[in-house]
Design an enzyme around this catalytic site. Structure first.
Site, mmCIF file in Angstrom:
data_model
loop_
_atom_site.group_PDB
_atom_site.id
_atom_site.type_symbol
_atom_site.label_atom_id
_atom_site.label_comp_id
_atom_site.label_asym_id
_atom_site.label_seq_id
_atom_site.Cartn_x
_atom_site.Cartn_y
_atom_site.Cartn_z
ATOM 1 C CD GLU A 163 -4.193 5.569 15.062
ATOM 2 O OE1 GLU A 163 -3.360 6.421 14.713
ATOM 3 O OE2 GLU A 163 -5.411 5.703 14.918
ATOM 4 C CD GLU B 195 -6.330 5.685 19.744
ATOM 5 O OE1 GLU B 195 -5.865 5.234 18.679
ATOM 6 O OE2 GLU B 195 -7.532 5.593 20.050
ATOM 7 N N GLY C 132 -3.164 8.746 16.867
ATOM 8 C CA GLY C 132 -4.072 9.357 17.831
ATOM 9 C C GLY C 132 -5.466 8.785 17.683
ATOM 10 C CD GLU D 202 3.404 4.277 3.030
ATOM 11 O OE1 GLU D 202 4.578 4.530 2.803
ATOM 12 O OE2 GLU D 202 2.477 4.644 2.289
#
Ligand SMILES: [Zn+2]
Length: 210
Positions: A131, A127, A111, A174
């Site tokens: 991401e 996003e 997000g 990660e």
């Protein structure tokens, strides 16, 4: 789908069949303040550079920062953020471990902030791609989270991964897929992360027109 992080070894219930799932115990969580929650220390007018002062413009509203030179009212608006809870083909949920503060080293679903003029759904899809590398299809709105005294308003969508490869960008250490029974409840970044996952797993889902 390859995982950019560790695969959870536990065999858990699938996300789509939530019978037997119980909400995590509610306890006092140590959630960090976001920089936007800090007291604002703006001193000068963004329009003309004049000095700002606090004035009560309406009795029913908080004091506003008003320019003493040009009268510009500097409204300190909420910050709109979107989050996306992504289900993978293996019925697991994608979380990313944050590489920036607030919440460094803690887990959150993908997000970020919505840009001015950007639609919420487009921001959520963007996003997710940025991401964790996944293309997603939004399935609905989980809920909207706002907290007294806090600037962010977090709009959380449910989504399904439809493409891409799970990977981590520079904002996360990660990425990993978690069974619904293996969510790291004690190591989530934000209150909205906790509440969004809780509501999602409890089946809260509102239709959205995309
Ligand atoms: Zn001014």
């Amino acid at each position: 789908m390859p995982s950019g992080g560790h695969a959870t070894p536990q065999r858990g219930i699938s996300v789509s069949s939530r019978r037997g799932w119980a909400p995590p115990p509610v306890k006092k969580m140590d959630f960090q303040l976001h920089p936007h929650d800090d007291a604002h220390t703006y001193h000068f007018c963004p329009q003309c550079g004049g000095a700002l002062e606090r004035r009560l413009l309406k009795a029913t509203e908080p004091e506003r920062l008003v320019c003493t030179r040009c009268g510009f009212v500097f409204y300190i608006d909420p910050k709109i953020a979107v989050g996306t809870i992504i289900k993978t083909p293996a019925d697991r949920l994608v979380l990313v471990k944050r590489a920036i503060d607030p919440g460094y080293g803690k887990w959150v679903f993908p997000g970020g902030y919505v840009d001015r003029g950007e639609t919420l759904t487009r921001a959520a899809i963007r996003e997710a791609r940025e991401e964790c590398g996944l293309d997603v299809q939004l399935e609905g709105l989980v809920n909207i989270y706002s907290y007294a005294g806090r600037a962010p308003v977090i709009i959380v969508y449910a989504a399904t991964a439809i493409g891409g490869t799970l990977c981590a960008d520079e904002e996360c250490l990660e990425t990993a897929e978690f069974d619904a029974t293996a969510i790291p409840w004690d190591n989530l970044a934000f209150r909205s992360t906790h509440e969004g996952l809780r509501d999602y797993l409890a089946g809260l889902l509102h239709p959205v027109r995309l």
